[in-house]
Design a protein around this motif. Structure first.
Motif, PDB file in Angstrom:
ATOM      1  N   THR A   3      -3.166  -7.378   4.192  1.00 51.79           N
ATOM      2  CA  THR A   3      -2.301  -8.552   4.133  1.00 51.79           C
ATOM      3  C   THR A   3      -1.116  -8.365   5.077  1.00 51.79           C
ATOM      4  O   THR A   3      -0.345  -7.410   4.930  1.00 51.79           O
ATOM      5  N   LYS A   5       1.586 -10.008   5.248  1.00 50.16           N
ATOM      6  CA  LYS A   5       2.868 -10.150   4.547  1.00 50.16           C
ATOM      7  C   LYS A   5       3.359  -8.796   4.045  1.00 50.16           C
ATOM      8  O   LYS A   5       4.554  -8.486   4.122  1.00 50.16           O
ATOM      9  N   ARG A   6       2.445  -7.994   3.528  1.00 47.22           N
ATOM     10  CA  ARG A   6       2.815  -6.673   3.029  1.00 47.22           C
ATOM     11  C   ARG A   6       3.199  -5.744   4.183  1.00 47.22           C
ATOM     12  O   ARG A   6       4.160  -4.976   4.084  1.00 47.22           O
ATOM     13  N   ALA A   9       6.602  -6.660   5.290  1.00 41.11           N
ATOM     14  CA  ALA A   9       7.612  -6.232   4.317  1.00 41.11           C
ATOM     15  C   ALA A   9       7.927  -4.746   4.485  1.00 41.11           C
ATOM     16  O   ALA A   9       9.098  -4.338   4.422  1.00 41.11           O
ATOM     17  N   ILE A  10       6.904  -3.941   4.727  1.00 41.33           N
ATOM     18  CA  ILE A  10       7.105  -2.501   4.942  1.00 41.33           C
ATOM     19  C   ILE A  10       7.834  -2.274   6.254  1.00 41.33           C
ATOM     20  O   ILE A  10       8.704  -1.398   6.359  1.00 41.33           O
ATOM     21  N   LEU A  87       4.594   1.820  -4.114  1.00 45.35           N
ATOM     22  CA  LEU A  87       3.991   0.802  -3.254  1.00 45.35           C
ATOM     23  C   LEU A  87       2.500   0.644  -3.546  1.00 45.35           C
ATOM     24  O   LEU A  87       1.976  -0.480  -3.602  1.00 45.35           O
ATOM     25  N   SER A  90       1.818  -1.147  -6.556  1.00 43.07           N
ATOM     26  CA  SER A  90       2.102  -2.575  -6.355  1.00 43.07           C
ATOM     27  C   SER A  90       1.026  -3.230  -5.496  1.00 43.07           C
ATOM     28  O   SER A  90       1.244  -4.300  -4.919  1.00 43.07           O
ATOM     29  N   ASN A  91      -0.121  -2.551  -5.399  1.00 40.88           N
ATOM     30  CA  ASN A  91      -1.285  -3.054  -4.657  1.00 40.88           C
ATOM     31  C   ASN A  91      -1.100  -3.049  -3.144  1.00 40.88           C
ATOM     32  O   ASN A  91      -1.801  -3.767  -2.428  1.00 40.88           O
ATOM     33  N   VAL A  92      -0.134  -2.257  -2.656  1.00 37.90           N
ATOM     34  CA  VAL A  92      -0.009  -2.073  -1.213  1.00 37.90           C
ATOM     35  C   VAL A  92      -1.005  -1.000  -0.793  1.00 37.90           C
ATOM     36  O   VAL A  92      -0.934   0.152  -1.241  1.00 37.90           O
ATOM     37  N   GLU A  96      -2.133  -0.601   4.925  1.00 38.68           N
ATOM     38  CA  GLU A  96      -1.042  -1.562   5.103  1.00 38.68           C
ATOM     39  C   GLU A  96       0.272  -0.811   5.281  1.00 38.68           C
ATOM     40  O   GLU A  96       1.109  -1.182   6.110  1.00 38.68           O
ATOM     41  N   TYR A  97       0.426   0.234   4.489  1.00 39.01           N
ATOM     42  CA  TYR A  97       1.639   1.048   4.599  1.00 39.01           C
ATOM     43  C   TYR A  97       1.721   1.715   5.968  1.00 39.01           C
ATOM     44  O   TYR A  97       2.756   1.676   6.644  1.00 39.01           O
TER      45      TYR A  97
END
Length: 236
Positions: A3, A5-6, A9-10, A87, A90-92, A96-97
């Motif tokens: 995603t 968006k994630r 955000a990171i 994270l 929180s389903n990250v 994605e990270y």
């Protein structure tokens, strides 16, 4: 599914963390500033020293050292603070990270590469080639630093591993300039080939061998990263 968006955000989170963490910020700017000072005070007006001499020297160190150290530091710091665990809960996703942190580090280092090019007086196609070559080196170091960060449990252990490795990738090309024995071995290192390429931006110097060596390095780093990722500590 990743995603955006994630990831974004990171990316923003890491930007805010860097503003607070002066140690990481200094690593981003120290090599470009040193190159600027030496170029303007020593190389400028000295016909015996090319204007690009210090730029090429410190740009190679920058590409070989800074992304390594920063990625390992960021990932292990997140582990120590349990931020990474939060994270993930929180389903990250780990990827994605890594994309969020990696794209942030890549962007800042790329801006540093442009800065080096401007200081060196490159323009047009030469500037594009110079920055493009450094970006290849930066990406290679990002993968290597991420691997070390995944494998290590804390910053102390990460520093004990990443600093010696970063010293080799950053300073071996400089040592090879003065020692033929070192040059025989360093030619198989991606930063040595990066150094060769930025030293001479002519098309004749852009040989298949140079990019093949860099490619083999990247593939090797990716293979180690994938192994470390599967055996790693994200879920620990």
């Amino acid at each position: 599914m990743i995603t955006f968006k994630r990831v974004w955000a990171i990316f923003i989170k890491q930007w805010k963390d860097t503003i607070k963490n002066k140690a990481i910020f200094i690593q981003f700017v120290i090599f470009p500033i040193i190159a600027l000072i030496l170029t303007e005070t020593i190389a400028k007006g000295n016909s015996e020293i090319p204007r690009t001499y210090f730029v090429v020297l410190f740009a190679t160190m920058y590409a070989g050292m800074v992304p390594n150290v920063i990625m390992a530091s960021i990932i292990t710091e997140e582990k120590e603070q349990n931020t990474l665990r939060v994270l993930i809960m929180s389903n990250v996703k780990p990827l994605e990270y890594l994309l969020g942190v990696g794209s942030y580090t890549f962007l800042i280092c790329s801006l540093g590469a442009v800065f080096f090019g401007v200081v060196g007086g490159y323009r047009g196609a030469e500037l594009t080639a110079f920055v493009g070559i450094l970006i290849i080196g930066i990406l290679s170091s990002l993968i290597l630093g991420s691997t070390i960060g995944i494998l290590m449990k804390n910053q102390m252990s990460a520093n004990s591993v990443v600093l010696p490795i970063a010293m080799v990738t950053a300073f071996l090309p400089m040592i090879a300039m003065f020692n033929k024995t070192f040059a025989k071995f360093s030619r198989f290192l991606y930063t040595q080939q990066i150094n060769y390429l930025v030293n001479d931006l002519s098309k004749s110097n852009f040989t298949m061998e140079r990019f093949l060596i860099i490619g083999v390095n990247i593939i090797a780093f990716l293979a180690i990263f994938l192994f470390a990722y599967r055996k790693g500590t994200f879920s620990e």
